[in-house]
Structures are given as structure tokens and as C-alpha cells.
Design a protein around this motif. Structure first.
Motif, PDB file in Angstrom:
ATOM      1  N   ASN A 164      34.910  82.314  74.967  1.00 14.94           N
ATOM      2  CA  ASN A 164      36.031  82.361  74.029  1.00 14.94           C
ATOM      3  C   ASN A 164      36.597  80.980  73.726  1.00 14.94           C
ATOM      4  O   ASN A 164      37.303  80.798  72.715  1.00 14.94           O
ATOM      5  N   LEU A 165      36.315  80.004  74.590  1.00 14.11           N
ATOM      6  CA  LEU A 165      36.839  78.658  74.362  1.00 14.11           C
ATOM      7  C   LEU A 165      36.316  78.073  73.058  1.00 14.11           C
ATOM      8  O   LEU A 165      36.993  77.282  72.404  1.00 14.11           O
ATOM      9  N   PHE A 166      35.104  78.455  72.678  1.00 17.75           N
ATOM     10  CA  PHE A 166      34.521  77.900  71.463  1.00 17.75           C
ATOM     11  C   PHE A 166      35.247  78.362  70.212  1.00 17.75           C
ATOM     12  O   PHE A 166      35.087  77.760  69.148  1.00 17.75           O
ATOM     13  N   SER A 167      36.043  79.413  70.329  1.00 20.27           N
ATOM     14  CA  SER A 167      36.805  79.881  69.169  1.00 20.27           C
ATOM     15  C   SER A 167      37.880  78.879  68.761  1.00 20.27           C
ATOM     16  O   SER A 167      38.428  78.971  67.651  1.00 20.27           O
ATOM     17  N   ALA A 168      38.177  77.924  69.644  1.00 14.73           N
ATOM     18  CA  ALA A 168      39.185  76.909  69.320  1.00 14.73           C
ATOM     19  C   ALA A 168      38.658  75.869  68.338  1.00 14.73           C
ATOM     20  O   ALA A 168      39.442  75.124  67.744  1.00 14.73           O
ATOM     21  N   ILE A 169      37.340  75.800  68.155  1.00 12.81           N
ATOM     22  CA  ILE A 169      36.762  74.823  67.232  1.00 12.81           C
ATOM     23  C   ILE A 169      37.109  75.232  65.801  1.00 12.81           C
ATOM     24  O   ILE A 169      36.848  76.372  65.394  1.00 12.81           O
ATOM     25  N   PRO A 170      37.686  74.353  65.037  1.00 15.29           N
ATOM     26  CA  PRO A 170      38.085  74.720  63.662  1.00 15.29           C
ATOM     27  C   PRO A 170      36.885  75.128  62.802  1.00 15.29           C
ATOM     28  O   PRO A 170      35.780  74.613  62.955  1.00 15.29           O
ATOM     29  N   VAL A 172      34.265  76.786  62.458  1.00 17.59           N
ATOM     30  CA  VAL A 172      33.028  77.432  62.915  1.00 17.59           C
ATOM     31  C   VAL A 172      33.176  78.087  64.289  1.00 17.59           C
ATOM     32  O   VAL A 172      32.220  78.686  64.790  1.00 17.59           O
ATOM     33  N   GLY A 173      34.352  77.990  64.895  1.00 16.85           N
ATOM     34  CA  GLY A 173      34.528  78.473  66.265  1.00 16.85           C
ATOM     35  C   GLY A 173      34.211  79.948  66.429  1.00 16.85           C
ATOM     36  O   GLY A 173      33.456  80.330  67.335  1.00 16.85           O
ATOM     37  N   ASP A 174      34.758  80.780  65.572  1.00 13.37           N
ATOM     38  CA  ASP A 174      34.525  82.233  65.680  1.00 13.37           C
ATOM     39  C   ASP A 174      33.053  82.578  65.477  1.00 13.37           C
ATOM     40  O   ASP A 174      32.515  83.485  66.131  1.00 13.37           O
ATOM     41  N   SER A 175      32.397  81.877  64.581  1.00 12.23           N
ATOM     42  CA  SER A 175      30.976  82.128  64.338  1.00 12.23           C
ATOM     43  C   SER A 175      30.138  81.754  65.560  1.00 12.23           C
ATOM     44  O   SER A 175      29.168  82.444  65.891  1.00 12.23           O
ATOM     45  N   ILE A 176      30.511  80.678  66.238  1.00 11.53           N
ATOM     46  CA  ILE A 176      29.795  80.272  67.450  1.00 11.53           C
ATOM     47  C   ILE A 176      29.948  81.327  68.535  1.00 11.53           C
ATOM     48  O   ILE A 176      28.980  81.689  69.220  1.00 11.53           O
ATOM     49  N   VAL A 177      31.172  81.835  68.700  1.00 12.34           N
ATOM     50  CA  VAL A 177      31.407  82.867  69.709  1.00 12.34           C
ATOM     51  C   VAL A 177      30.599  84.120  69.405  1.00 12.34           C
ATOM     52  O   VAL A 177      29.978  84.708  70.310  1.00 12.34           O
ATOM     53  N   THR A 178      30.593  84.542  68.153  1.00 20.55           N
ATOM     54  CA  THR A 178      29.812  85.727  67.764  1.00 20.55           C
ATOM     55  C   THR A 178      28.326  85.509  68.032  1.00 20.55           C
ATOM     56  O   THR A 178      27.623  86.421  68.488  1.00 20.55           O
ATOM     57  N   LEU A 179      27.839  84.286  67.772  1.00 22.42           N
ATOM     58  CA  LEU A 179      26.439  83.968  68.033  1.00 22.42           C
ATOM     59  C   LEU A 179      26.127  84.027  69.523  1.00 22.42           C
ATOM     60  O   LEU A 179      25.094  84.562  69.942  1.00 22.42           O
ATOM     61  N   LEU A 180      27.032  83.501  70.341  1.00 20.57           N
ATOM     62  CA  LEU A 180      26.834  83.533  71.793  1.00 20.57           C
ATOM     63  C   LEU A 180      26.844  84.962  72.320  1.00 20.57           C
ATOM     64  O   LEU A 180      26.032  85.334  73.173  1.00 20.57           O
ATOM     65  N   TRP A 181      27.769  85.754  71.815  1.00 20.26           N
ATOM     66  CA  TRP A 181      27.898  87.138  72.278  1.00 20.26           C
ATOM     67  C   TRP A 181      26.776  88.031  71.745  1.00 20.26           C
ATOM     68  O   TRP A 181      26.406  89.013  72.393  1.00 20.26           O
ATOM     69  N   GLY A 182      26.279  87.723  70.564  1.00 22.64           N
ATOM     70  CA  GLY A 182      25.327  88.620  69.913  1.00 22.64           C
ATOM     71  C   GLY A 182      26.019  89.848  69.364  1.00 22.64           C
ATOM     72  O   GLY A 182      25.388  90.888  69.126  1.00 22.64           O
ATOM     73  N   GLY A 183      27.309  89.759  69.158  1.00 16.62           N
ATOM     74  CA  GLY A 183      28.112  90.880  68.671  1.00 16.62           C
ATOM     75  C   GLY A 183      29.566  90.481  68.677  1.00 16.62           C
ATOM     76  O   GLY A 183      29.895  89.310  68.475  1.00 16.62           O
ATOM     77  N   PHE A 184      30.449  91.443  68.945  1.00 13.72           N
ATOM     78  CA  PHE A 184      31.879  91.176  68.875  1.00 13.72           C
ATOM     79  C   PHE A 184      32.566  91.286  70.232  1.00 13.72           C
ATOM     80  O   PHE A 184      33.793  91.341  70.321  1.00 13.72           O
ATOM     81  N   SER A 185      31.781  91.325  71.295  1.00 16.91           N
ATOM     82  CA  SER A 185      32.314  91.290  72.658  1.00 16.91           C
ATOM     83  C   SER A 185      31.175  90.925  73.597  1.00 16.91           C
ATOM     84  O   SER A 185      30.005  90.937  73.202  1.00 16.91           O
ATOM     85  N   VAL A 186      31.511  90.577  74.829  1.00 16.32           N
ATOM     86  CA  VAL A 186      30.494  90.287  75.841  1.00 16.32           C
ATOM     87  C   VAL A 186      29.845  91.608  76.228  1.00 16.32           C
ATOM     88  O   VAL A 186      30.480  92.478  76.822  1.00 16.32           O
ATOM     89  N   ASP A 187      28.580  91.772  75.885  1.00 15.19           N
ATOM     90  CA  ASP A 187      27.902  93.044  76.120  1.00 15.19           C
ATOM     91  C   ASP A 187      26.413  92.792  76.364  1.00 15.19           C
ATOM     92  O   ASP A 187      26.018  91.678  76.701  1.00 15.19           O
ATOM     93  N   ASN A 188      25.609  93.808  76.134  1.00 15.78           N
ATOM     94  CA  ASN A 188      24.176  93.711  76.456  1.00 15.78           C
ATOM     95  C   ASN A 188      23.459  92.563  75.736  1.00 15.78           C
ATOM     96  O   ASN A 188      22.661  91.860  76.366  1.00 15.78           O
ATOM     97  N   PRO A 189      23.706  92.329  74.444  1.00 16.48           N
ATOM     98  CA  PRO A 189      23.055  91.179  73.798  1.00 16.48           C
ATOM     99  C   PRO A 189      23.418  89.850  74.458  1.00 16.48           C
ATOM    100  O   PRO A 189      22.587  88.947  74.546  1.00 16.48           O
TER     101      PRO A 189
END
Length: 424
Positions: A164-170, A172-189
Motif C-alpha cells: 500500500n505504500l506505493f499508493s503514495a506515489i503521485p 501512478v501509485g494506485d496503478s502500481i498497487v493494483t499491478l502488485l496485487w493482481g486485483g483490488f486486494s491482497v489475494d491469490n494473484p
């Protein structure tokens, strides 16, 4: 000899036949047999070899663990328990891998501190130092992803907080978090991504280690005096002198490693990670593994999220430019009386940050973390550049061999004024 064959000097006919067509044995003899090394190495120079051995241990045990691990949120925790209980010697392989991560960081941190003390980051070894910092950064990424794999409470919530720390990046932060998660929360992907990268990165580290060692063999090793060898009298062949000395350190290392694995295998872990991950129950106090604690303290020392993230990554980034921040012509802190104590204080400060990172982010702990963070950066950005201009180093010895014969580099009598300081 037939045209195109290497002129091998090896006596064994089988090995010579191979060496004539692929001169790997000649290369090993050149780089690890007759390779000239300064004759005044101390036991702190063992830690480079120990780091390489630890990397091999981590890769081998990781491969065997991957054979029995299931990267799925509903089965990951149980697969780890099955490794511990049902796989032949699975408990040993996992404990060696788990504690090997801690041992790896201990060895590499000592290795880094030795380089800081003896100025091994200075010319002509800047690239050697940079490769070392890259290795440390890759180790941190690999260890973080590996910590997520058991899918316990601390694994899940640690992954949630850190990604979630990457969401602080102006922007592109949210896009980076979504890419890391593979979705919209920490889950199987997320677990699948982390397992794949955790398996891959150690081989990337091995590649950078190869470059690190290759660079070392081009520039040559630094030494406790921080002066370059001036002739054959200042050096020794690597084998048998330093293979024997490294063997002593390796034996001591394995004794400590065995005590940790067989007597206190869970001492450096967190008890909450033996509870299956539950997104509905937040642990009372989320803490990373001990080797992340100093950087975690830096992150929490800043009230602004983006500022904390920048400072946390800046704590590593500043190491990349260290060779150009410290402009003193003298390498070794043995001859820099003020800088030596500033570095000692920095080392103590690092442990204070580690302690503050393990404490709740409130009250006096935040104040201590902020003061320690200030000194962490001040040492590199203010103290070292300033001391390079105002500090008066002690005179350097004439040569390595002269210092060794006069008492291990401690100057006596006329030797103390024999030669002005030389440039790094």
C-alpha cells in the motif's frame, strides 16, 4: 598441441583434456589460486565468502521447498505445515531456509559495515560498491516476498501494509498497487506473483554476484590499511593462505547457524505468523522481519506518507552515491580519528533505529526514530563531506609489508612520519 587448444599446465590427463578445450580450471587457478591479495586481511574479509555460501544454501533449500509448496491462499499455510510435519526432513530444510535469511542479512550487514570502515567504496572500486548495494536491495525484495509465502497473519498484513505504500506515489501509485496485487486486494494473484518472483530473484542475485566478484578481480581487494599493494612483498596468493583463513570463518559460521537452527529456530520469527491469514482480524502490532526494522522506523518517522516512503528508499539510495559524498583522500578509518567515531555512532544509531522500528509508532519512540533518522542521513550528506575538508588524517605507512612488519599497521617511531597520506 593441436591448433585451437588452450595451453594447459594441469598434470592430471583427464582434467587437462577438459581444460585444453574449456580452460575453466586455468581460470579458477588464476582467479582463486595464484590471485594476488593483500597480505594483511583480517577476519572481517571472511564475510564476502560467507555471503556467497549463504546464497548457495538459500537457493538449494528454496528449490526443495518449492517442490512441496502450494501457492494458493487456501492451501499455502497448510502446505507449509505439511512440509514441517510430513515431508522427510522438511522441518530441517524449512528451518535452514528461514533462519538462513537472517544469517544472510547478518553476514551482508557486517560485510557492508566493513566496507564503510575501511573505505572499500572509494576509487577505483565505486562500481564494485554499487553492485554490492544492488545485491542488498535485491535481497530485501526477495526476503519480503518470501515472508509473504507462509500466508500467516503477519505475512498477509505485512504484504498489505508494504504494498500500500506505493499508493503514495503521485499519479501512478494506485496503478502500481493494483499491478502488485493482481486485483483490488491482497489475494491469490498476489501470492502467485510473490512466489514466482521469490523463486526468480535469487538467480538474479547470483548474476549480480558474478559481476560483483568479476569487478573485484579487476580492481583488486582493498585492505585494512586502505593503501594499494606496491609489489609482490605486499601480497600473497589467495590459495592456500586465504582459503585456510576462510575455512576457519566458515566453520565458526556453521556452528552459529546450527545452534540457531537446532536450538532456537523460531527465535527471530514472529508468533503471529503461525496463525493462518485472516483479512478480518488485524494483528495488534504489525512488524516486519528484524532486518527491515531500521527502514520501517525511518518510514514511520515522517508523518507524511509520501515523505516516509521517499526517506525509506532514500536510506538505500544514498549508499549508491556514497563514493562521491566522501571525498577524503584516505580510505581506512584507522587513519581518520574523527570520521571513525562518527561511523561508530552511525552503527549504534542503526541499532537504535532497529529497536525503534519494533516499538509502537507513538510517544517517545517516534521522537527517537526521528532523531535517529536525522543522524542516519546527516552522516552521509553532511558529516562525511565536511570531514573530507576539515579532518586531518594520520600519516599512512610506507607499504603494507612495512606496516605488517612494524605491527599490523599501527605506526611506531619514525614510521609515523615516513610518508604523507596518499590519494585513494
Amino acid at each position: 598441441m593441436a591448433s585451437g587448444l588452450h595451453d594447459s599446465t594441469i598434470q592430471n590427463p583427464v582434467i587437462r583434456w577438459i581444460d585444453q578445450r574449456l580452460p575453466v580450471f586455468t581460470m579458477m587457478q588464476k582467479e582463486y589460486g595464484s590471485f594476488p591479495t593483500p597480505r594483511n586481511f583480517n577476519y572481517l574479509w571472511n564475510f564476502g565468502a560467507l555471503a556467497l555460501i549463504n546464497l548457495v544454501i538459500m537457493i538449494v533449500t528454496g528449490i526443495f521447498l518449492a517442490m512441496n509448496y502450494t501457492a494458493h491462499t487456501s492451501m499455502a499455510f497448510d502446505s507449509v505445515e505439511r512440509i514441517m510435519r510430513d515431508v522427510n526432513y522438511g522441518w530441517l530444510i524449512r528451518y535452514v531456509h528461514m533462519n538462513g535469511a537472517s544469517m544472510f542479512f547478518i553476514v551482508v550487514m557486517v560485510h557492508i559495515w566493513r566496507n564503510l570502515y575501511y573505505g572499500s567504496y572509494k576509487a577505483p572500486r565505486e562500481l564494485l560498491w554499487i553492485f554490492g548495494v544492488v545485491i542488498f536491495l535485491l535481497m530485501m525484495a526477495t526476503a519480503f516476498m518470501g515472508y509473504v509465502l507462509p500466508w500467516g497473519q503477519m505475512s498477509f498484513w505485512g504484504a498489505t501494509v508494504i504494498t500500500n505504500l506505493f499508493s503514495a506515489i503521485p499519479l501512478v501509485g494506485d496503478s502500481i498497487v493494483t499491478l502488485l496485487w493482481g486485483g483490488f486486494s491482497v489475494d491469490n494473484p498476489t501470492l502467485n506473483r510473490f512466489f514466482s518472483l521469490h523463486y526468480l530473484l535469487p538467480f538474479v542475485i547470483a548474476g549480480v554476484v558474478f559481476l560483483h566478484v568479476a569487478t573485484l578481480h579487476i580492481t583488486g581487494s582493498n585492505n585494512p590499511l586502505g593503501i594499494e599493494p606496491k609489489g609482490p612483498q605486499d601480497t600473497l596468493p589467495f590459495h592456500p593462505y586465504y582459503t585456510a583463513k576462510d575455512s576457519v570463518g566458515i566453520i565458526a559460521y556453521f556452528i552459529v547457524f546450527a545452534v540457531l537452527v537446532f536450538f532456537t529456530p523460531n527465535y527471530l520469527g514472529h508468533t503471529d505468523n503461525y496463525i493462518p491469514a485472516n483479512p478480518l482480524v488485524t494483528p495488534a502490532h504489525i512488524v516486519p522481519e528484524w532486518y527491515f526494522l531500521p527502514f520501517y522506523a525511518i518510514l514511520r518517522a515522517v508523518p507524511d506518507k509520501l515523505g516516509g516512503v521517499l526517506l525509506m528508499f532514500g536510506a538505500i539510495a544514498v549508499l549508491f552515491v556514497l563514493p562521491w559524498l566522501d571525498r577524503s583522500p584516505v580510505r581506512s578509518m584507522r587513519f581518520r580519528p574523527i570520521a571513525k567515531w562518527a561511523l561508530m555512532l552511525w552503527g549504534i544509531n542503526f541499532f537504535v533505529l532497529m529497536w525503534a522500528g519494533a516499538m509502537p509508532a507513538e510517544g517517545i519512540y517516534v521522537t527517537i526514530a526521528r532523531l535517529s533518522t536525522a543522524y542516519y542521513f546527516a552522516y552521509f550528506l553532511v558529516i562525511l563531506p565536511l570531514l573530507a575538508k576539515i579532518e586531518r588524517p594520520l600519516p599512512l605507512p610506507e607499504s603494507i609489508s612495512h606496516a605488517v612488519l612494524r605491527g599490523g599497521g599501527r605506526l611506531h617511531g619514525a614510521a609515523a612520519t615516513a610518508k604523507p597520506m596518499e590519494k585513494a
